[in-house]
Each structure stands twice: as structure tokens, then as C-alpha cells.
Scaffold this active site. Structure first.
Site, PDB file in Angstrom:
ATOM      1  N   HIS A   1      51.071  61.074 -43.174  1.00  0.00           N
ATOM      2  CA  HIS A   1      51.263  60.946 -44.626  1.00  0.00           C
ATOM      3  C   HIS A   1      51.520  59.471 -44.924  1.00  0.00           C
ATOM      4  O   HIS A   1      52.167  58.776 -44.129  1.00  0.00           O
ATOM      5  CB  HIS A   1      52.511  61.719 -45.096  1.00  0.00           C
ATOM      6  CG  HIS A   1      52.324  63.186 -45.299  1.00  0.00           C
ATOM      7  ND1 HIS A   1      53.285  64.111 -44.958  1.00  0.00           N
ATOM      8  CD2 HIS A   1      51.299  63.894 -45.858  1.00  0.00           C
ATOM      9  CE1 HIS A   1      52.860  65.323 -45.270  1.00  0.00           C
ATOM     10  NE2 HIS A   1      51.661  65.218 -45.803  1.00  0.00           N
TER      11      HIS A   1
ATOM     12  N   CYS B   1      60.735  61.896 -47.081  1.00  0.00           N
ATOM     13  CA  CYS B   1      60.091  63.214 -47.124  1.00  0.00           C
ATOM     14  C   CYS B   1      61.030  64.278 -47.686  1.00  0.00           C
ATOM     15  O   CYS B   1      60.564  65.290 -48.209  1.00  0.00           O
ATOM     16  CB  CYS B   1      59.702  63.696 -45.723  1.00  0.00           C
ATOM     17  SG  CYS B   1      58.726  62.581 -44.766  1.00  0.00           S
TER      18      CYS B   1
HETATM   19  N1  ARG Z   1      56.288  69.283 -40.954  1.00  0.00           N
HETATM   20  C1  ARG Z   1      55.881  68.695 -42.196  1.00  0.00           C
HETATM   21  C2  ARG Z   1      54.374  68.543 -42.217  1.00  0.00           C
HETATM   22  O1  ARG Z   1      53.812  68.220 -41.205  1.00  0.00           O
HETATM   23  C3  ARG Z   1      56.564  67.383 -42.409  1.00  0.00           C
HETATM   24  C4  ARG Z   1      56.305  66.809 -43.765  1.00  0.00           C
HETATM   25  C5  ARG Z   1      56.853  65.441 -43.955  1.00  0.00           C
HETATM   26  N2  ARG Z   1      56.687  65.026 -45.280  1.00  0.00           N
HETATM   27  C6  ARG Z   1      56.299  63.815 -45.697  1.00  0.00           C
HETATM   28  N3  ARG Z   1      56.307  63.546 -46.967  1.00  0.00           N
HETATM   29  N4  ARG Z   1      55.853  62.906 -44.867  1.00  0.00           N
HETATM   30  O2  ARG Z   1      53.726  68.731 -43.206  1.00  0.00           O
END
Ligand code: ARG
Length: 320
Positions: free
Chosen positions: A198, A294
Site C-alpha cells: 500500500h 493503517c
Molecule cells: N492485513 C492488511 C492487508 O493486507 C493490512 C492492511 C494495512 N493497511 C494499510 N493501510 N497499509 O490488507
């Protein structure tokens, strides 16, 4: 290639001319408006599946008690300078705790996420209900377009611009409808390292106008775009070590930065720029591939830099 909305820029320019505050005389943007973040308690948080490299080997390995403590500390730290609103945790959607992925907010509008992985798709209805109940204008992308909200769509704090990460979760084809729906220029950046899946894992626009980022997470063309759009004195380059500690995954509220961990070198470079860095360990959430940023979604994003600048011009540079 970027996606801009001419009318928005004309509006911004017109207002800029009428205002005493201009980009030249304004020190962006430690706004007086108290920030509000959406958060979700980790009541049902666990690593239950693997959809990013951080989760591999960590299924069922998050310590629930420690996760709860770490989250409580983060909430209390953020609450000392900002408002926190909550969405209730739900059984069966352990990653709901990562509210950054609920959607992306600008003014009263929210564009809801459409998760790439089936494991997270059941979260969508919960975020939709929350935003509807709280008076947001809820907008949706086409059903076939994966989009993971403020995990991949981050407003710049210096220019009227939304940075947009694609290549892992969100689809590049979201850029044009996002620009149209949120009336903002959207600048795509291609992510190439699966550990930084992300945009908010490797890139963080700061309220002083800097961008803090880990260059190797991006392809060469995107690194060049960043260097082109952000002058060197506003680029805060993060090392691999700091990036792997999720230092870019920061919550920046005014002069305060909340993050999992940062090296002495990074802390001192941020302190020199006027920030106070709060290190708040989030090890249990790192096992799921997330950290401070996050775990939050900013709910009161300004509609334009003009709004942000006007607000900030009324009082000195303190958030909250
Ligand atoms: N386990 C989640 C996923 O892989 C973690 C999300 C983390 N969120 C972020 N905004 N980077 O989607």
C-alpha cells in the site's frame, strides 16, 4: 500521466488571488482545525490469512493482549491532540482494525474501498454503513475496480494533489474516476516491492509540505515523478531499515508524528524540520502488515489547500 480537474485549479487560483494567504507567504500547514481519525478497536484482530508478505508465518501469532495494549496507547497519544471516532469491531473481519482501508475522504465525500482480496471484502458493508450513518456523501467506484482507500490514496499537504499508489492492491484505472469524484488532481505512483503493498507503507505527505518516503518501493518512473514534483528540500528519504520498521506509516497531525519506530537519524531529521516524533510500538499489527497510519483514517480532510491555508492563517501552527 496524471489526472487533473481544471475547474478545481481555476477555483483555487481565483481564491488564492483574493486571499491574503498565498503559497509564497504561507508556511504550510500546521492547521488549527482539530483532526478527527476513525479507528477500530482490535477486539477481533488476529492474523487469520495471508494476503501480504508480513502475514506469512504469522497466522494466529498476534498476541491479543499486547495488541490491545499497543492500540490503547496509540489511541491515547493521538487523543491528546486530535479527536478519535470509532467503528465497532466485527467478528470475522480481523483487518477491520486497519481503518485507513475503509475509503478515502475529502471534505464531505468518501470514496469507498473495493478490496482486491476476498478475505477483506466483507469489511466493505461495515464501512459503508458507518459513513452513511455519519452523514458522508458515499461514492463508489465501478464494481470491477479494486481500490483500497487511504491505504493507497494520500492527499499532499503542500499542493492540491492526491498521490495514488497502484501495482499491488488498487487498480491504476481508479485514478481518473477518483480525480473526477473528489475534484482533485491524482498523481499515480507504481509500487514494485510486495512488502510495501500500500502507498501508506512507504510514502507519507507531511503537513509541513514534505514527503517522507522509501524510494525503492517505487519503479524508476515514479521515483522520477516524485523528484520532479517535490523539490529536494521537501523530500525526506527513508532508509530500508526505517521503512521495514513502518516509519513511513506515520500519523502526522500538525507538528506531531506518531509511528511504530524510527532510527535516530530519521528522528533527528524530522526534529530539525520542527516535528515531534512519538514512537509507539505496534509490533502485533506489523504481523498483519500494518502500523500507525493503517490503524487510522482521517475524517476531516480539507477540500483544498485554500481551505487548509485559510484555516492555518488564523492561528499559529499547532494542531488541536
Ligand atoms: N492485513 C492488511 C492487508 O493486507 C493490512 C492492511 C494495512 N493497511 C494499510 N493501510 N497499509 O490488507
Amino acid at each position: 500521466m496524471n489526472y487533473s480537474l481544471g475547474a478545481m485549479h481555476q477555483f483555487a487560483q481565483a481564491n488564492m488571488g483574493n486571499s491574503e494567504v498565498t503559497k509564497d507567504n504561507f508556511v504550510p500547514s500546521f492547521s488549527i482545525k482539530k483532526s478527527t481519525y476513525l479507528m477500530c478497536a482490535p477486539d477481533h484482530f488476529e492474523v487469520s490469512y495471508v494476503i501480504n508478505p508480513w502475514m506469512a508465518g504469522n497466522v494466529a501469532h498476534a498476541d491479543h493482549t499486547i495488541a490491545q495494549q499497543q492500540w490503547n496507547v496509540l489511541v491515547s497519544e493521538i487523543s491528546s491532540i486530535a479527536n478519535v471516532q470509532r467503528i465497532n469491531a466485527k467478528v470475522g473481519v480481523p483487518d477491520l482494525v486497519f481503518t485507513a482501508n475503509g475509503g478515502v475522504v475529502r471534505g464531505n465525500k468518501v470514496v469507498l474501498s473495493r478490496f482486491r482480496h476476498v478475505e477483506r471484502q466483507a469489511e466493505e458493508i461495515h464501512f459503508e454503513q458507518w459513513f452513511t450513518a455519519h452523514g458522508f456523501e458515499v461514492l463508489k467506484l465501478a464494481p470491477d475496480l479494486p481500490f483500497e482507500g487511504a491505504g493507497d490514496a494520500l492527499l499532499d499537504r503542500h499542493d492540491d494533489l492526491m498521490w495514488f499508489g497502484h501495482g499491488h492492491r488498487s487498480d491504476l484505472a481508479c485514478a481518473e474516476p477518483l480525480a473526477r469524484m473528489l475534484e482533485v488532481e491524482v498523481q499515480p505512483l507504481r509500487l514494485v516491492d510486495p512488502r510495501f503493498y500500500h502507498l501508506d507503507t512507504c510514502f507519507c505527505p507531511l503537513e509541513g509540505g514534505e514527503v517522507m518516503y522509501f524510494p525503492d518501493a517505487f519503479d524508476a518512473a515514479s521515483q522520477a515523478v516524485i523528484a520532479d514534483r517535490v523539490p529536494a528540500h521537501r523530500r525526506v528519504i527513508v532508509s530500508a531499515e526505517d521503512a521495514l520498521d513502518f516509519a513511513c506509516n506515520s500519523v502526522n497531525c500538525g507538528a506531531h508524528i506518531f509511528l511504530n519506530r524510527a532510527s535516530k537519524a530519521l528522528v533527528s531529521s524530522l526534529v530539525q524540520r520542527g516535528y515531534t516524533v512519538h514512537q509507539t510500538p505496534l509490533t502485533e499489527f506489523l504481523k498483519a502488515g500494518g502500523a500507525a497510519k493503517c490503524l487510522t483514517l482521517k475524517l476531516n480532510e480539507p477540500v483544498s489547500m485554500v481551505e487548509q491555508m485559510t484555516l492555518a492563517s488564523e492561528k499559529p501552527a499547532i494542531c488541536g
